[in-house]
Design an enzyme around this catalytic site. Structure first.
Site, PDB file in Angstrom:
ATOM      1  N   LYS A  86       2.599 -11.444  -4.069  1.00  0.00           N
ATOM      2  CA  LYS A  86       2.311 -11.423  -5.506  1.00  0.00           C
ATOM      3  C   LYS A  86       2.543 -12.855  -6.009  1.00  0.00           C
ATOM      4  O   LYS A  86       3.270 -13.113  -6.968  1.00  0.00           O
ATOM      5  CB  LYS A  86       3.256 -10.392  -6.153  1.00  0.00           C
ATOM      6  CG  LYS A  86       2.969 -10.047  -7.564  1.00  0.00           C
ATOM      7  CD  LYS A  86       1.748  -9.189  -7.768  1.00  0.00           C
ATOM      8  CE  LYS A  86       1.466  -9.075  -9.241  1.00  0.00           C
ATOM      9  NZ  LYS A  86       0.104  -8.709  -9.583  1.00  0.00           N
ATOM     10  N   ASP A 127      -1.082  -6.018  -5.619  1.00  0.00           N
ATOM     11  CA  ASP A 127      -1.648  -4.891  -6.378  1.00  0.00           C
ATOM     12  C   ASP A 127      -3.073  -4.602  -5.925  1.00  0.00           C
ATOM     13  O   ASP A 127      -3.470  -3.435  -5.745  1.00  0.00           O
ATOM     14  CB  ASP A 127      -1.560  -5.098  -7.899  1.00  0.00           C
ATOM     15  CG  ASP A 127      -1.864  -6.522  -8.338  1.00  0.00           C
ATOM     16  OD1 ASP A 127      -1.926  -7.419  -7.473  1.00  0.00           O
ATOM     17  OD2 ASP A 127      -2.034  -6.750  -9.548  1.00  0.00           O
ATOM     18  N   ASP A 160       7.810  -2.185   1.851  1.00  0.00           N
ATOM     19  CA  ASP A 160       8.375  -0.843   1.676  1.00  0.00           C
ATOM     20  C   ASP A 160       7.376   0.048   0.931  1.00  0.00           C
ATOM     21  O   ASP A 160       7.059   1.162   1.353  1.00  0.00           O
ATOM     22  CB  ASP A 160       9.688  -0.971   0.892  1.00  0.00           C
ATOM     23  CG  ASP A 160      10.642   0.172   1.205  1.00  0.00           C
ATOM     24  OD1 ASP A 160      10.307   1.023   2.039  1.00  0.00           O
ATOM     25  OD2 ASP A 160      11.743   0.206   0.613  1.00  0.00           O
ATOM     26  N   TYR A 213      15.905  -7.355  -1.747  1.00  0.00           N
ATOM     27  CA  TYR A 213      16.753  -6.460  -0.948  1.00  0.00           C
ATOM     28  C   TYR A 213      17.981  -7.186  -0.388  1.00  0.00           C
ATOM     29  O   TYR A 213      18.811  -6.563   0.273  1.00  0.00           O
ATOM     30  CB  TYR A 213      15.969  -5.906   0.246  1.00  0.00           C
ATOM     31  CG  TYR A 213      15.068  -4.747  -0.082  1.00  0.00           C
ATOM     32  CD1 TYR A 213      14.178  -4.819  -1.136  1.00  0.00           C
ATOM     33  CD2 TYR A 213      15.103  -3.590   0.672  1.00  0.00           C
ATOM     34  CE1 TYR A 213      13.343  -3.767  -1.439  1.00  0.00           C
ATOM     35  CE2 TYR A 213      14.270  -2.528   0.382  1.00  0.00           C
ATOM     36  CZ  TYR A 213      13.395  -2.618  -0.675  1.00  0.00           C
ATOM     37  OH  TYR A 213      12.570  -1.575  -0.964  1.00  0.00           O
TER      38      TYR A 213
END
Ligand code: NAP
Length: 419
Positions: free
Chosen positions: A228, A282, A306, A158
């Site tokens: 992740k 995940d 987000d 971002y």
């Protein structure tokens, strides 16, 4: 400070920050900047304003609102997206609230939300997700959800460091990556867009500190670092490592890691100890749904945060009721999780609860806990009585469908009854 594009109310006082004492000085009649926002912001902004004002009045105070402009309203008035005056006013007055702002996809101007968060260094986007009595939910046990997400707000993909396919710049970056950095044959031939994902030790650690401080102050059981890092080892993996470093080096008295919890305590945390654990993103998204009550405070990076907070919002009734706020040093900009939902804009239809409850976070930040509680209780009672906007009415039997403004009136009436 004088402004060209903003009228400062004649009455009311400024909220100031005492650096030495590290605390805000909040008068009983603060001036609070408000951006109504684009799309449904025009509906939910004024509705939230009414409710927050009622809660302030009911607790012997007053809010002097100062309209500031961004997005469509700023383009209409001043032919620019984000006037400097708006940013300066939020800086100067320390505490503000905003509705959603539209961001075009693919081309056009960059996100004004991201620009505001970055320019004001609002590094923690905090999104509490809890179930309100009476709110319909797609899951069997929505009250198991009581999670607060701390999303890093200034870094990650971002950060806005990206180059468009077909430009000289993207070609230069591609050549640098392939030739200088040795990633030959990694990027497919043909048009390519390239973005950069900065994750710093500084940004990660200050965010994790906020999450741990919040967890300790609010007697929470755990902080989960979501990443992740199995794939993005040097960015998301580093976030996890820096997170554990903060926990172990700066909070060793208060915190144990999940490994220690199992190795030494057979899974039962000793009284007063906060457990710090981590989950791969995940897996976390399914755990959030299937083992909801195992998760408490979350610390994560911008993109994961987000996605996760929207999904968590769905579990407790949808975006119409999911609040949030951005925090920096001595600064708060409250804003709902949802966007400008253009198809519902201007119809006096959207649910203002998310913006109202974002305002509650702002009131609490100001130290007005009684007013904040009044807002939450009034919202909960209004919804449990079946007085709801379209988004909730379509999910419950026998509810009364109210417009945005009627719903806000109903919440104001409850506030007056409860006060
Ligand atoms: P969105 O505006 O959040 O809306 C998606 C859907 O969520 C709506 O169509 C509606 O569902 C439901 N919804 C959202 N807010 C609601 C409310 N207050 N009351 C009732 N239902 C509500 O997401 P989007 O359509 O992806 O994004 C639209 C624009 O908003 C984009 O330009 C995006 O960049 C921007 N955005 C801004 C922010 C921000 O300002 N912080 C955040 C997210 C997105 P139904 O139609 O099914 O009822």
């Amino acid at each position: 400070m004088s402004y060209d594009k903003i009228s400062v109310p004649e009455n009311g006082e400024q909220i100031t920050y005492d650096e030495e004492a590290d605390e805000l000085n909040v008068p009983d009649d603060p001036i609070i900047p408000i951006i109504h926002g684009d799309g449904i912001g025009k509906d939910v902004g004024p509705a939230a304003q009414k409710v927050l004002e009622a809660a302030a009045n009911a607790t012997g105070r007053n809010i002097e609102w100062m309209r500031v402009y961004a997005g469509e309203s700023a383009r209409e008035k001043y032919d620019e997206n984000l006037p400097d005056d708006t940013v300066e006013a939020i800086k100067e007055f320390n505490v503000a609230i905003k509705g959603p702002l539209t961001t075009p996809v693919g081309a056009g101007f960059r996100s004004l939300n991201v620009a505001l968060r970055k320019t004001l260094d609002l590094y923690a986007n905090v999104r509490p997700t809890y179930h309100l009595d009476g709110v319909p939910s797609p899951v069997k046990n929505p009250s198991a959800m009581d999670m607060v997400t701390f999303r890093e707000n200034t870094e990650d993909v971002y950060a806005g460091i990206e180059w468009e396919a077909g430009t000289d710049e993207v070609q230069q970056v591609k050549e640098f990556v392939e030739e200088e950095m040795g990633y030959d044959s990694t990027i497919h031939d043909g048009p390519v867009g390239i973005g950069v994902k900065p994750i710093t030790e500084f940004g990660s650690k200050r965010l994790v500190r906020e999450a741990i401080d919040y967890a300790i102050e609010n007697d929470r059981d755990s902080v989960t670092l979501v990443h992740k890092g199995n794939i993005m080892k040097f960015t998301e993996g580093a976030f996890r490592d820096w997170g554990y470093e903060v926990a172990e080096e700066e909070y060793s008295e208060d915190v144990i890691t999940e490994d220690t919890l199992w190795d030494e305590y057979d899974g039962e945390a000793p009284e007063g100890k906060l457990v710090v654990k981590d989950r791969i993103a995940d897996n976390m998204l399914q755990q959030q749904l299937t083992r909801t009550s195992d998760y408490d405070v979350i610390a994560t990076m911008n993109l994961n945060g987000d996605y996760m907070s929207d999904a968590a919002g769905a579990q407790i009734g949808g975006l119409g009721i999911a609040p949030g706020a951005n925090f920096g040093e001595s600064r708060c900009l409250a804003e709902p999780v949802h966007g400008s939902a253009p198809k519902h804009a201007g119809k006096d239809k959207a649910n203002p609860t998310a913006m109202i409850l974002s305002g509650r976070l702002m009131l609490e930040y100001m130290g007005w806990k009684d007013a904040g509680k009044l807002v939450r209780d009034a919202v909960e009672e209004t919804i449990s009585s079946g007085q709801v906007t379209y988004d909730l009415e379509r999910q419950i039997e026998g509810g009364t469908k109210l417009s945005t403004s009627e719903y806000a009136e109903a919440v104001v009436e409850r506030i007056e009854e409860l006060a």
